[in-house]
Write an enzyme that holds these catalytic residues in place. Structure first.
Site, mmCIF file in Angstrom:
data_model
loop_
_atom_site.group_PDB
_atom_site.id
_atom_site.type_symbol
_atom_site.label_atom_id
_atom_site.label_comp_id
_atom_site.label_asym_id
_atom_site.label_seq_id
_atom_site.Cartn_x
_atom_site.Cartn_y
_atom_site.Cartn_z
ATOM 1 N N ASN A 116 -2.387 1.271 -4.484
ATOM 2 C CA ASN A 116 -1.723 0.390 -5.468
ATOM 3 C C ASN A 116 -2.705 -0.372 -6.361
ATOM 4 O O ASN A 116 -2.375 -0.716 -7.494
ATOM 5 C CB ASN A 116 -0.698 -0.539 -4.798
ATOM 6 C CG ASN A 116 -1.311 -1.471 -3.797
ATOM 7 O OD1 ASN A 116 -2.452 -1.278 -3.360
ATOM 8 N ND2 ASN A 116 -0.574 -2.488 -3.406
ATOM 9 N N LYS A 139 -13.160 5.359 2.229
ATOM 10 C CA LYS A 139 -12.129 6.386 2.124
ATOM 11 C C LYS A 139 -10.977 5.835 1.292
ATOM 12 O O LYS A 139 -10.199 5.005 1.757
ATOM 13 C CB LYS A 139 -11.579 6.788 3.509
ATOM 14 C CG LYS A 139 -10.738 8.056 3.398
ATOM 15 C CD LYS A 139 -9.605 8.161 4.390
ATOM 16 C CE LYS A 139 -8.312 7.594 3.913
ATOM 17 N NZ LYS A 139 -7.693 8.204 2.732
ATOM 18 N N GLY A 193 -3.676 -1.727 3.673
ATOM 19 C CA GLY A 193 -2.620 -0.712 3.702
ATOM 20 C C GLY A 193 -1.452 -1.199 4.528
ATOM 21 O O GLY A 193 -1.244 -2.407 4.671
ATOM 22 N N GLU A 215 -5.833 -6.113 5.812
ATOM 23 C CA GLU A 215 -4.962 -6.738 4.820
ATOM 24 C C GLU A 215 -3.743 -5.839 4.744
ATOM 25 O O GLU A 215 -3.812 -4.736 4.186
ATOM 26 C CB GLU A 215 -5.723 -6.848 3.489
ATOM 27 C CG GLU A 215 -5.172 -7.929 2.600
ATOM 28 C CD GLU A 215 -4.121 -7.375 1.694
ATOM 29 O OE1 GLU A 215 -2.924 -7.433 2.090
ATOM 30 O OE2 GLU A 215 -4.457 -6.867 0.635
ATOM 31 N N CYS A 249 1.306 -5.914 -2.322
ATOM 32 C CA CYS A 249 1.672 -6.542 -1.048
ATOM 33 C C CYS A 249 1.983 -8.015 -1.213
ATOM 34 O O CYS A 249 2.526 -8.635 -0.309
ATOM 35 C CB CYS A 249 0.565 -6.324 -0.032
ATOM 36 S SG CYS A 249 -1.044 -6.633 -0.729
ATOM 37 N N GLU A 350 9.559 -4.289 3.450
ATOM 38 C CA GLU A 350 8.931 -4.303 2.143
ATOM 39 C C GLU A 350 9.564 -3.196 1.290
ATOM 40 O O GLU A 350 9.486 -2.026 1.651
ATOM 41 C CB GLU A 350 7.445 -3.982 2.344
ATOM 42 C CG GLU A 350 6.526 -4.873 1.611
ATOM 43 C CD GLU A 350 5.049 -4.562 1.859
ATOM 44 O OE1 GLU A 350 4.234 -5.113 1.142
ATOM 45 O OE2 GLU A 350 4.710 -3.765 2.733
ATOM 46 N N GLU A 427 -10.528 -11.902 2.200
ATOM 47 C CA GLU A 427 -11.356 -11.255 1.187
ATOM 48 C C GLU A 427 -11.425 -12.178 -0.017
ATOM 49 O O GLU A 427 -10.426 -12.793 -0.380
ATOM 50 C CB GLU A 427 -10.734 -9.911 0.777
ATOM 51 C CG GLU A 427 -10.740 -8.914 1.923
ATOM 52 C CD GLU A 427 -10.228 -7.545 1.513
ATOM 53 O OE1 GLU A 427 -9.313 -7.451 0.681
ATOM 54 O OE2 GLU A 427 -10.749 -6.556 2.040
HETATM 55 P P1 ADP Z 1 0.638 3.015 2.010
HETATM 56 O O1 ADP Z 1 1.986 2.909 2.635
HETATM 57 O O2 ADP Z 1 0.265 1.902 1.103
HETATM 58 O O3 ADP Z 1 0.288 4.377 1.482
HETATM 59 P P2 ADP Z 1 -1.007 3.550 4.291
HETATM 60 O O4 ADP Z 1 -1.325 2.565 5.351
HETATM 61 O O5 ADP Z 1 -0.265 4.768 4.678
HETATM 62 O O6 ADP Z 1 -0.312 2.683 3.201
HETATM 63 O O7 ADP Z 1 -2.331 4.027 3.560
HETATM 64 C C1 ADP Z 1 -3.427 3.184 3.298
HETATM 65 C C2 ADP Z 1 -4.698 3.956 3.554
HETATM 66 O O8 ADP Z 1 -4.731 4.308 4.926
HETATM 67 C C3 ADP Z 1 -4.815 5.247 2.774
HETATM 68 O O9 ADP Z 1 -6.160 5.418 2.379
HETATM 69 C C4 ADP Z 1 -4.419 6.287 3.793
HETATM 70 O O10 ADP Z 1 -4.975 7.553 3.530
HETATM 71 C C5 ADP Z 1 -5.009 5.696 5.048
HETATM 72 N N1 ADP Z 1 -4.437 6.207 6.305
HETATM 73 C C6 ADP Z 1 -3.164 6.579 6.539
HETATM 74 N N2 ADP Z 1 -3.036 6.986 7.825
HETATM 75 C C7 ADP Z 1 -4.238 6.850 8.432
HETATM 76 C C8 ADP Z 1 -4.771 7.100 9.734
HETATM 77 N N3 ADP Z 1 -4.004 7.559 10.693
HETATM 78 N N4 ADP Z 1 -6.079 6.844 9.960
HETATM 79 C C9 ADP Z 1 -6.855 6.364 8.972
HETATM 80 N N5 ADP Z 1 -6.424 6.116 7.729
HETATM 81 C C10 ADP Z 1 -5.149 6.355 7.443
#
Ligand code: ADP
Length: 447
Positions: A116, A139, A193, A215, A249, A350, A427
């Site tokens: 986002n 990542k 996330g 966060e 968020c 949300e 942060e």
């Molecule tokens: P959103 O709902 O905002 O997409 P996510 O939590 O799914 O939120 O994603 C946020 C970040 O976490 C992204 O970079 C996503 O690729 C990563 N992500 C999702 N699942 C996993 C996991 N099992 N392990 C590590 N990173 C993850």
């Protein structure tokens, strides 16, 4: 973009590990100068990055420009802060001892970021990490790797040495995440996330006792009291709710408005929301872009259908926007719902979309109780002209961020973060760099 897996991730950690000694031993002023150059580089490429971000993520160009500035501000702030990492000396209990307290970088760190804010969620982490002397593997979200890649290019051009920051893009998030979490060399994970993924990362981080900053999701309430200037309050609610099409968020998720002004306030919001231009973000007059993906649209539709079924009235919106060539995209009309209740999905989960639920209240204590009745605790807002109430209510809200007569509190020098299931750590500002520093106690005998 490369679709990396566990092996590539390990190689990125190797690089970060190799780069750490030289980077952490640079004098602070040298690291600060490099961070300043990253800021300058982002300013020079502001338009290019903003356009790329809009094409990749969908937010309107004006917002993308705003994000690039906000994202760059972290480099500026932490360039300055790099020079102010102070330790302590403490009076000892014996004349032949000295107590020194050093602040040292935690080491190799890893960041996992969402789509986002494709630039700012990275810079808010990488700028304090580099200032502190840490190296990092990043990542980014699978939906927005291009903005991240451009940011890496800018850092490279600014003179960030090879291996100090490393980008791992890919669709196998869990493989990449696991490789980072299982690696003992990674001393800290910082994540923005969903709460669900945040909890998973925290559990996995336990095996190697990594430091964790999270966060996570929010469910921001906005309390509008009877003494508020309703036109100004509506402006802040709209800004907080509809930016990034409701996909932040800290976006307002629930408005609690005093019953005596509810009708008038609802009418202002509906009238103003209706005026917002929905469309492709590259067009200059557009204010609401598409949602990120079809699942996001489906969630918004599910929330609105649930609210309608349980008795909420749709004052405006409540539908997809398909006319004007938008039928292929995930466009949803800015929506105002009147008389939502606590059992509706819009008040519990949300929505992450352009939907504004309005819920009436009678007493201040009732509004505060409703606002706090959630596992989340990121941002909350209130609007009033009564100073004592502003103080009382902001102290009673169980949130990490409170906006008093302000719907847009985020800025590089302030601490951003949540309580309860919205996260750990802060942060931004002087607080943000703490997350990347260890405290070392050195006891010196003069024998
Ligand atoms: P959103 O709902 O905002 O997409 P996510 O939590 O799914 O939120 O994603 C946020 C970040 O976490 C992204 O970079 C996503 O690729 C990563 N992500 C999702 N699942 C996993 C996991 N099992 N392990 C590590 N990173 C993850």
């Amino acid at each position: 973009m490369a679709d990396a897996g566990a092996e590539d991730t390990r190689r990125a950690v190797d690089a970060a590990h190799r780069a750490f000694p030289a980077w952490s031993q640079k004098v602070a002023g040298e690291r600060a100068a490099i961070l300043e150059r990253v800021y300058d580089g982002m300013m020079e490429q502001k338009e290019e990055m903003a356009r790329l971000m809009t094409m990749e993520q969908g937010k309107p160009l004006a917002e993308a420009r705003g994000e690039v500035q906000y994202a760059a501000d972290f480099f500026k702030w932490y360039a300055e802060e790099a020079k102010r990492i102070y330790g302590d000396t403490i009076p000892a209990s014996s004349p032949d001892k000295r107590i020194w307290v050093l602040r040292q970088p935690v080491g190799v760190t890893a960041a996992i970021t969402p789509w986002n804010f494709p630039a700012a969620m990275i810079t808010r982490k990488v700028a304090p990490a580099l200032a502190a002397g840490c190296t990092m593997v990043i990542k980014p979200a699978e939906q927005t790797p291009l903005t991240a890649a451009l940011l890496m290019e800018i850092m490279d051009q600014a003179g960030v040495p090879a291996g100090v920051v490393n980008l791992v893009t890919g669709t196998r998030a869990a493989d990449i995440g696991d490789a980072l979490l299982e690696d003992r060399r990674v001393r800290k994970i910082t994540f923005t996330g969903s709460t669900e993924v945040g909890k998973l990362l925290m559990r996995k981080a336990a095996d190697t006792v990594k430091r964790v900053s999270l966060e996570l999701g929010g469910h921001a309430p906005f309390l509008v009291f009877e003494d508020a200037d309703l036109v100004k309050a509506a402006k802040e609610v709209l800004a907080s709710k509809f930016r990034n099409a409701g996909q932040t968020c800290v976006c307002t998720n629930r408005v609690y408005v005093h019953n005596s002004v509810k009708g008038e306030f609802a009418a202002i919001l509906a009238r103003e929301a209706e005026k917002l231009q929905v469309g492709e973000g590259l067009k200059e007059d557009v204010q609401i872009g598409p949602l990120i993906e079809p699942e996001a649209l489906a969630k918004v539709e599910r929330h609105v259908a649930d609210a309608k079924e349980k008795g909420a009235k749709v004052l405006t919106g409540g539908r997809r926007v398909t006319e004007g060539g938008l039928d292929q995209g995930c466009f949803y009309a800015p929506t105002v719902l009147l008389d939502t209740t606590s059992d509706m999905l819009v008040e519990r989960e949300e929505t992450f979309g352009p939907v504004l639920p309005l819920h009436g209240f009678e007493e201040e204590a009732e509004a505060v109780a409703l606002a706090n009745d959630t596992p989340y605790g990121l941002a909350a807002y209130l609007y009033t002209r009564d100073l004592s109430r502003a103080i009382r209510v902001s102290e009673a809200l169980e949130y990490g961020i409170v906006g008093v007569n302000d719907g847009m509190p985020s800025t590089a020098q302030a601490p951003f973060g949540g309580v309860k299931e919205s996260g750990l750590g802060r942060e931004g500002g002087k607080y943000g760099i703490e997350e990347f520093l260890e405290t070392k106690y050195v006891s010196v005998g003069l024998k």
